[in-house]
Scaffold this motif. Sequence first.
Motif, mmCIF file in Angstrom:
data_model
loop_
_atom_site.group_PDB
_atom_site.id
_atom_site.type_symbol
_atom_site.label_atom_id
_atom_site.label_comp_id
_atom_site.label_asym_id
_atom_site.label_seq_id
_atom_site.Cartn_x
_atom_site.Cartn_y
_atom_site.Cartn_z
ATOM 1 N N ASN A 99 0.817 -1.210 0.000
ATOM 2 C CA ASN A 99 0.000 0.000 0.000
ATOM 3 C C ASN A 99 0.853 1.263 0.000
ATOM 4 O OD1 ASN A 99 -2.471 -1.295 -0.063
ATOM 5 N ND2 ASN A 99 -2.705 -1.303 2.158
ATOM 6 N N ASP A 100 1.999 1.220 0.668
ATOM 7 C CA ASP A 100 2.866 2.395 0.750
ATOM 8 C C ASP A 100 3.645 2.651 -0.545
ATOM 9 O OD1 ASP A 100 2.062 2.889 3.310
ATOM 10 O OD2 ASP A 100 3.872 2.096 4.268
ATOM 11 N N TYR A 101 4.075 1.600 -1.227
ATOM 12 C CA TYR A 101 5.020 1.786 -2.323
ATOM 13 C C TYR A 101 4.480 1.486 -3.719
ATOM 14 C CZ TYR A 101 8.543 2.497 1.198
ATOM 15 O OH TYR A 101 9.245 2.991 2.254
ATOM 16 N N ALA A 102 3.399 0.746 -3.852
ATOM 17 C CA ALA A 102 2.839 0.479 -5.178
ATOM 18 C C ALA A 102 1.940 1.653 -5.554
ATOM 19 C CB ALA A 102 2.066 -0.830 -5.180
ATOM 20 N N GLU A 103 2.381 2.446 -6.514
ATOM 21 C CA GLU A 103 1.658 3.670 -6.837
ATOM 22 C C GLU A 103 0.462 3.424 -7.744
ATOM 23 O OE1 GLU A 103 4.453 6.520 -8.303
ATOM 24 O OE2 GLU A 103 5.654 6.444 -6.474
ATOM 25 N N ARG A 104 0.590 2.516 -8.694
ATOM 26 C CA ARG A 104 -0.510 2.268 -9.623
ATOM 27 C C ARG A 104 -1.500 1.284 -9.018
ATOM 28 N NH1 ARG A 104 2.631 0.838 -14.912
ATOM 29 N NH2 ARG A 104 1.025 -0.767 -14.802
ATOM 30 N N THR A 105 -2.773 1.546 -9.218
ATOM 31 C CA THR A 105 -3.830 0.711 -8.650
ATOM 32 C C THR A 105 -3.732 -0.727 -9.144
ATOM 33 O OG1 THR A 105 -5.264 2.639 -8.484
ATOM 34 C CG2 THR A 105 -6.319 0.484 -8.363
ATOM 35 N N GLY A 106 -3.499 -0.913 -10.417
ATOM 36 C CA GLY A 106 -3.398 -2.260 -10.984
ATOM 37 C C GLY A 106 -2.245 -3.051 -10.378
ATOM 38 N N THR A 107 -1.120 -2.387 -10.200
ATOM 39 C CA THR A 107 0.034 -3.041 -9.573
ATOM 40 C C THR A 107 -0.288 -3.428 -8.142
ATOM 41 O OG1 THR A 107 1.518 -1.713 -10.955
ATOM 42 C CG2 THR A 107 2.480 -2.763 -9.004
ATOM 43 N N ARG A 108 -0.918 -2.513 -7.415
ATOM 44 C CA ARG A 108 -1.266 -2.765 -6.012
ATOM 45 C C ARG A 108 -2.236 -3.945 -5.892
ATOM 46 N NH1 ARG A 108 -1.593 2.065 -4.752
ATOM 47 N NH2 ARG A 108 -3.748 2.459 -5.347
ATOM 48 N N ILE A 109 -3.238 -3.994 -6.755
ATOM 49 C CA ILE A 109 -4.220 -5.082 -6.717
ATOM 50 C C ILE A 109 -3.555 -6.411 -7.068
ATOM 51 C CG2 ILE A 109 -6.251 -6.012 -7.897
ATOM 52 C CD1 ILE A 109 -7.285 -3.093 -8.028
ATOM 53 N N THR A 110 -2.702 -6.420 -8.080
ATOM 54 C CA THR A 110 -2.015 -7.650 -8.491
ATOM 55 C C THR A 110 -1.093 -8.161 -7.390
ATOM 56 O OG1 THR A 110 -2.087 -6.950 -10.802
ATOM 57 C CG2 THR A 110 -0.505 -8.671 -10.229
ATOM 58 N N LEU A 111 -0.307 -7.264 -6.812
ATOM 59 C CA LEU A 111 0.619 -7.679 -5.751
ATOM 60 C C LEU A 111 -0.125 -8.220 -4.531
ATOM 61 C CD1 LEU A 111 3.314 -4.851 -5.918
ATOM 62 C CD2 LEU A 111 3.579 -7.245 -6.592
ATOM 63 N N LYS A 112 -1.216 -7.560 -4.164
ATOM 64 C CA LYS A 112 -1.972 -8.034 -3.002
ATOM 65 C C LYS A 112 -2.693 -9.343 -3.303
ATOM 66 C CE LYS A 112 -3.947 -4.061 -1.624
ATOM 67 N NZ LYS A 112 -4.705 -3.165 -0.715
ATOM 68 N N ALA A 113 -3.158 -9.533 -4.530
ATOM 69 C CA ALA A 113 -3.781 -10.808 -4.897
ATOM 70 C C ALA A 113 -2.764 -11.943 -4.811
ATOM 71 C CB ALA A 113 -4.379 -10.726 -6.297
ATOM 72 N N LEU A 114 -1.550 -11.701 -5.308
ATOM 73 C CA LEU A 114 -0.489 -12.719 -5.211
ATOM 74 C C LEU A 114 -0.111 -12.984 -3.755
ATOM 75 C CD1 LEU A 114 1.784 -11.625 -8.189
ATOM 76 C CD2 LEU A 114 0.380 -13.709 -8.035
ATOM 77 N N LEU A 115 -0.058 -11.930 -2.952
ATOM 78 C CA LEU A 115 0.251 -12.068 -1.528
ATOM 79 C C LEU A 115 -0.803 -12.918 -0.834
ATOM 80 C CD1 LEU A 115 1.855 -11.205 1.035
ATOM 81 C CD2 LEU A 115 0.330 -9.216 1.136
ATOM 82 N N TYR A 116 -2.075 -12.636 -1.075
ATOM 83 C CA TYR A 116 -3.146 -13.391 -0.422
ATOM 84 C C TYR A 116 -3.182 -14.839 -0.908
ATOM 85 C CZ TYR A 116 -4.701 -8.755 1.065
ATOM 86 O OH TYR A 116 -4.759 -7.502 1.602
ATOM 87 N N LEU A 117 -2.883 -15.059 -2.178
ATOM 88 C CA LEU A 117 -2.819 -16.416 -2.703
ATOM 89 C C LEU A 117 -1.693 -17.199 -2.015
ATOM 90 C CD1 LEU A 117 -3.738 -18.574 -4.755
ATOM 91 C CD2 LEU A 117 -2.026 -17.603 -6.327
ATOM 92 N N ALA A 118 -0.526 -16.577 -1.883
ATOM 93 C CA ALA A 118 0.591 -17.234 -1.204
ATOM 94 C C ALA A 118 0.244 -17.529 0.249
ATOM 95 C CB ALA A 118 1.843 -16.357 -1.288
ATOM 96 N N PHE A 119 -0.455 -16.599 0.893
ATOM 97 C CA PHE A 119 -0.884 -16.799 2.278
ATOM 98 C C PHE A 119 -1.796 -18.018 2.383
ATOM 99 C CE2 PHE A 119 -4.378 -16.254 5.283
ATOM 100 C CZ PHE A 119 -3.679 -16.204 6.486
ATOM 101 N N VAL A 120 -2.813 -18.080 1.541
ATOM 102 C CA VAL A 120 -3.790 -19.175 1.612
ATOM 103 C C VAL A 120 -3.115 -20.513 1.334
ATOM 104 C CG1 VAL A 120 -5.828 -20.160 0.480
ATOM 105 C CG2 VAL A 120 -5.802 -17.749 1.110
ATOM 106 N N VAL A 121 -2.284 -20.576 0.300
ATOM 107 C CA VAL A 121 -1.607 -21.837 -0.040
ATOM 108 C C VAL A 121 -0.722 -22.294 1.114
ATOM 109 C CG1 VAL A 121 0.140 -22.854 -1.556
ATOM 110 C CG2 VAL A 121 -1.731 -21.522 -2.530
ATOM 111 N N THR A 122 0.064 -21.387 1.673
ATOM 112 C CA THR A 122 0.980 -21.750 2.758
ATOM 113 C C THR A 122 0.225 -22.187 4.007
ATOM 114 O OG1 THR A 122 2.608 -20.193 1.899
ATOM 115 C CG2 THR A 122 2.912 -20.937 4.167
ATOM 116 N N VAL A 123 -0.808 -21.454 4.385
ATOM 117 C CA VAL A 123 -1.566 -21.792 5.592
ATOM 118 C C VAL A 123 -2.314 -23.116 5.418
ATOM 119 C CG1 VAL A 123 -3.548 -21.082 6.994
ATOM 120 C CG2 VAL A 123 -1.719 -19.469 6.527
ATOM 121 N N VAL A 124 -2.936 -23.313 4.271
ATOM 122 C CA VAL A 124 -3.673 -24.563 4.041
ATOM 123 C C VAL A 124 -2.721 -25.751 4.029
ATOM 124 C CG1 VAL A 124 -5.016 -25.858 2.326
ATOM 125 C CG2 VAL A 124 -5.651 -23.513 2.888
#
Length: 151
Positions: A99-124
Amino acid sequence: MSGSAPDIAPPRTRRTAGLRGDVNLELWGWLFMRISGVVLIVLVFGHLIVNLLIGDGVHAIDFAFVGGKWSSPFWQVWDLLMLWLAMIHGTNGVRTIINDYAERTGTRITLKALLYLAFVVTVVLGTLVIFTFDPCPPGSPADLLPSICFA
């Protein structure tokens, strides 16, 4: 006046407008990071003391050690809590950085989607491993089983 900066509320002003109403998610995220950090210190140091200092130390850690440890519900819950808190804590921290460093909305959404996917895969996967780990699977050839198993 054109070109002037928009009015910005003082930092301690409570935001009441918007979809979230009076819920300040950033405040709750900030509190969670502090509380989970303290709990994680206890969990991680407990983990390190048991695994590295008690008994034969690091030389005793092998397949049988993990199998014996995870046969206890106490250690399953301990390791599960450590996994979940560390993943939520780390994901929240990386989310803040995105949120602090990704200036473009598309980049921010993509990075957070990848982050949440990695979180779910690792936790499961981590949760499945902790609760389904069986060092002595039935029907396995005796020469492939560890020494703790009775064929």
